[in-house]
Write a protein that holds these residues in place. Structure first.
Motif, mmCIF file in Angstrom:
data_model
loop_
_atom_site.group_PDB
_atom_site.id
_atom_site.type_symbol
_atom_site.label_atom_id
_atom_site.label_comp_id
_atom_site.label_asym_id
_atom_site.label_seq_id
_atom_site.Cartn_x
_atom_site.Cartn_y
_atom_site.Cartn_z
ATOM 1 N N THR A 153 0.843 -1.199 0.000
ATOM 2 C CA THR A 153 0.000 0.000 0.000
ATOM 3 C C THR A 153 0.879 1.250 0.000
ATOM 4 O OG1 THR A 153 -0.086 0.026 2.416
ATOM 5 C CG2 THR A 153 -1.793 -1.221 1.263
ATOM 6 N N ALA A 156 -1.384 4.476 4.535
ATOM 7 C CA ALA A 156 -2.268 3.749 5.446
ATOM 8 C C ALA A 156 -3.703 3.748 4.908
ATOM 9 C CB ALA A 156 -2.235 4.392 6.838
ATOM 10 N N ILE A 157 -4.315 2.548 4.899
ATOM 11 C CA ILE A 157 -5.688 2.372 4.420
ATOM 12 C C ILE A 157 -6.457 1.630 5.508
ATOM 13 C CG2 ILE A 157 -7.164 1.373 2.637
ATOM 14 C CD1 ILE A 157 -4.848 1.567 0.702
ATOM 15 N N ASP A 158 -7.573 2.178 5.918
ATOM 16 C CA ASP A 158 -8.334 1.566 7.003
ATOM 17 C C ASP A 158 -8.807 0.166 6.638
ATOM 18 O OD1 ASP A 158 -7.957 3.818 8.519
ATOM 19 O OD2 ASP A 158 -9.833 4.777 7.849
ATOM 20 N N ASP A 159 -9.508 0.039 5.545
ATOM 21 C CA ASP A 159 -10.051 -1.257 5.145
ATOM 22 C C ASP A 159 -9.604 -1.574 3.708
ATOM 23 O OD1 ASP A 159 -11.435 -1.715 7.544
ATOM 24 O OD2 ASP A 159 -13.092 -0.430 6.862
ATOM 25 N N ASP A 178 -7.142 -5.231 7.627
ATOM 26 C CA ASP A 178 -6.796 -3.919 8.173
ATOM 27 C C ASP A 178 -5.494 -3.436 7.535
ATOM 28 O OD1 ASP A 178 -6.533 -1.663 9.647
ATOM 29 O OD2 ASP A 178 -5.939 -2.674 11.510
ATOM 30 N N SER A 180 -4.353 -0.194 8.201
ATOM 31 C CA SER A 180 -4.035 1.067 8.870
ATOM 32 C C SER A 180 -2.542 1.216 9.124
ATOM 33 C CB SER A 180 -4.815 1.168 10.189
ATOM 34 O OG SER A 180 -4.496 0.057 11.040
ATOM 35 N N GLY A 182 -0.179 0.556 7.013
ATOM 36 C CA GLY A 182 0.454 1.008 5.792
ATOM 37 C C GLY A 182 1.640 0.135 5.402
#
Length: 260
Positions: A153, A156-159, A178, A180, A182
């Protein structure tokens, strides 16, 4: 004085009294006439009946050929304008350089063969382990019913939405992980479909997507594969790792090695 051929006294033609036609006379020594005229001078200037074709030889110049040419050059030079010593030394140095480069190329080829064999021997230690490859496709089998990989990624990506697809592109299962933290996110699939039933053995793909800067984007996925054997390969490819159900991959394309 004129040259007289002893065989010229025999007339080559005979008269046929009944037909009145003149026909060549049959002579048992006709073959001898084609081989020799009886005159040493004429025989010496006759062209050979059969021409011999020289066999093809190697067109590559060797060191002996170079020194032969150099000797001819020295023998044919003008005594009032002899070849400069510096020029002669430069010619000899140039030939020695070319000859050295040829030998160096042979040594490099031998060195590549040795390095390839050594690399394959070292890569044999990977047999039985799992390696991370830059592909979203993995293999499910009875020996290894799970599929693991890594989602890369940019932030950071929550979902992160994960989709499992078969070889025909049909959706098998969907779940979220998850992201988050990253960076590289671990992902694992237990080999069960959406109904909780084990899937058949075969190749399956892990597709991942998430929102980056408010837009949904596909994310890069790498999967782990089981190394079954190692092939020697060539000097250009190096050792080839044979992966279960996937095929071969260059050892230089491996991203990581896992114990399990």
């Amino acid at each position: 004085m004129s040259l007289i051929n002893p065989l010229s006294s025999q007339s080559p033609l005979s008269s046929d009294k009944q037909s009145g036609q003149i026909t060549p006379q049959s002579n048992s020594r006709s073959s001898a006439v084609t081989e020799s005229t009886g005159n040493p001078f004429l025989d010496s200037i006759r062209l050979p009946e059969e021409s011999t074709i020289p066999e093809a030889n190697n067109q590559e110049l060797t060191q002996d050929d170079f020194f032969s040419l150099l000797s001819q050059q020295l023998s044919m030079q003008d005594p009032f304008k002899p070849v400069d010593n510096d020029q002669m030394i430069a010619q000899m140095a140039s030939f020695s350089t070319v000859d050295g480069i040829g030998k160096l190329n042979e040594e490099i080829v031998n060195l590549n063969a040795v390095m390839t064999s050594s690399q394959a021997l070292q890569a044999s230690g990977l047999v039985g382990q799992k390696v991370l490859i830059p592909s979203d496709t993995g293999h499910i089998s009875a020996e290894d019913p799970h599929l693991k990989g890594i989602i890369s990624t940019p932030e950071a990506i929550d979902d992160i939405t994960v989709r499992i697809e078969d070889e025909k592109g049909q959706l098998i299962k969907t779940f979220t992980v998850d992201g988050s933290a990253g960076g590289n996110i671990d992902v694992s699939w237990d080999g069960l479909d959406k109904d909780g039933e084990p899937v058949a053995s075969g190749n399956y793909s892990i597709k991942a997507s998430g929102k980056v800067d408010g837009k949904s984007e596909d994310l890069a996925v790498s999967t782990y594969a089981h190394v079954t054997s190692v092939s020697l390969g060539t000097a250009s490819t190096g050792a080839i790792l044979n992966l279960r159900g996937i095929g071969g991959i260059k050892i230089g394309d491996v991203l990581a090695v896992s114990e399990t």
